[in-house]
Write an enzyme that holds these catalytic residues in place. Structure first.
Site, PDB file in Angstrom:
ATOM      1  N   ARG A  42       0.864  -1.293  -0.127  1.00  0.00           N
ATOM      2  CA  ARG A  42      -0.541  -0.281  -0.315  1.00  0.00           C
ATOM      3  C   ARG A  42       1.100   1.126  -0.677  1.00  0.00           C
ATOM      4  O   ARG A  42       1.513   1.626   0.897  1.00  0.00           O
ATOM      5  CB  ARG A  42      -0.998  -0.075   1.430  1.00  0.00           C
ATOM      6  CG  ARG A  42      -1.964   1.051   1.299  1.00  0.00           C
ATOM      7  CD  ARG A  42      -2.940   1.046   0.889  1.00  0.00           C
ATOM      8  NE  ARG A  42      -4.018   2.151   0.794  1.00  0.00           N
ATOM      9  CZ  ARG A  42      -3.548   4.283   0.593  1.00  0.00           C
ATOM     10  NH1 ARG A  42      -2.015   3.839   0.138  1.00  0.00           N
ATOM     11  NH2 ARG A  42      -4.767   4.350   1.011  1.00  0.00           N
ATOM     12  N   GLU A  50     -11.181   5.540  -5.016  1.00  0.00           N
ATOM     13  CA  GLU A  50     -11.468   3.679  -4.520  1.00  0.00           C
ATOM     14  C   GLU A  50     -12.248   3.719  -6.280  1.00  0.00           C
ATOM     15  O   GLU A  50     -13.497   4.048  -6.661  1.00  0.00           O
ATOM     16  CB  GLU A  50     -12.465   3.721  -3.121  1.00  0.00           C
ATOM     17  CG  GLU A  50     -11.790   4.133  -2.755  1.00  0.00           C
ATOM     18  CD  GLU A  50     -11.303   3.371  -2.258  1.00  0.00           C
ATOM     19  OE1 GLU A  50     -11.255   2.158  -2.324  1.00  0.00           O
ATOM     20  OE2 GLU A  50      -9.899   3.788  -1.265  1.00  0.00           O
ATOM     21  N   ARG A  92      -0.915  -5.649   5.027  1.00  0.00           N
ATOM     22  CA  ARG A  92       0.220  -4.868   3.602  1.00  0.00           C
ATOM     23  C   ARG A  92       1.448  -4.211   4.021  1.00  0.00           C
ATOM     24  O   ARG A  92       1.223  -3.598   5.591  1.00  0.00           O
ATOM     25  CB  ARG A  92      -1.123  -3.934   2.771  1.00  0.00           C
ATOM     26  CG  ARG A  92      -1.975  -5.058   2.273  1.00  0.00           C
ATOM     27  CD  ARG A  92      -3.274  -4.056   1.376  1.00  0.00           C
ATOM     28  NE  ARG A  92      -3.690  -2.717   2.669  1.00  0.00           N
ATOM     29  CZ  ARG A  92      -4.223  -1.725   2.107  1.00  0.00           C
ATOM     30  NH1 ARG A  92      -5.095  -2.115   1.121  1.00  0.00           N
ATOM     31  NH2 ARG A  92      -4.949  -1.071   2.534  1.00  0.00           N
TER      32      ARG A  92
END
Length: 203
Positions: A42, A50, A92
């Site tokens: 990320r 999004e 992540r």
């Protein structure tokens, strides 16, 4: 084999490992990728529009952000640099991602107006650089900065602790302590100072 020769072999092996480059295997959207190692990354300090992976309506410029990200990193070697926290709550990797030429992908997406600054204290190593990149896009009115704010409020409330800003009636905004409460005359001003919009009230 002598000691010096063994040491030399080990040193070469270490150099080889440290210089091994990671490669981007898959691009999920404008701020998340998967490496050839299987790990997800990320991008730290930025937030791209999004994408609705279920077929719904995606955010403004979301597909363009993914496309630009893929053009920059898909199948290419990258270098990761970490800040205070190495992983997010989803497991992540949180990283600043650099291309072979030294350019930071996080900043490049901001300059194109395909992401916005998303401070995540205490990970603020490159906050000034990222904010400078965003301000450039804001001035040039590129990417997400082409679109005017929908249903503007008379003012907005920011949280200097989290770097988020809210509409006046947002329940989360009402919980901000007086110590951390900051008032902005517009969403543009809040963004200019590096505050990111609340995901609940979506200012």
């Amino acid at each position: 084999m002598g000691y010096k020769k063994i040491f030399g072999v080990l040193l070469l092996a270490l150099i080889s490992l440290s210089s091994a480059k990671l490669c981007v295997k898959q691009v999920y959207d404008g701020d998340t990728v998967a490496l050839s190692t299987g790990e997800r990354v990320r991008y730290l300090g930025v937030d791209a529009p999004e994408i609705d992976h279920k077929g719904g309506t995606s955010g403004f410029m979301a597909l363009e952000a993914k496309g630009a990200n893929a053009k920059l990193v898909q199948g290419k070697p990258v270098r990761l640099e970490f800040d205070q926290e190495k992983n997010d709550r989803h497991g992540r990797l949180l990283a600043y991602v650099f291309l072979e030429n030294g350019d930071m992908v996080n900043a490049l997406l901001l300059k194109k107006g395909l992401a916005r600054v998303f401070p995540q204290p205490p990970n603020l190593k490159y906050f000034s650089l990222l904010l400078e990149s965003q301000r450039r896009a804001m001035v040039e009115k590129v990417g997400i900065w082409q679109k005017p704010v929908e249903k503007p409020e008379p003012y907005y409330v920011g949280n200097s602790n989290s770097y988020r800003f809210h509409r006046p009636g947002c329940p989360l905004g009402k919980t901000i302590s007086a110590r951390h409460r900051v008032r902005f005359e517009s969403a543009y001003k809040a963004s200019w100072e590096g505050y990111s919009p609340c995901r609940q009230c979506k200012p």
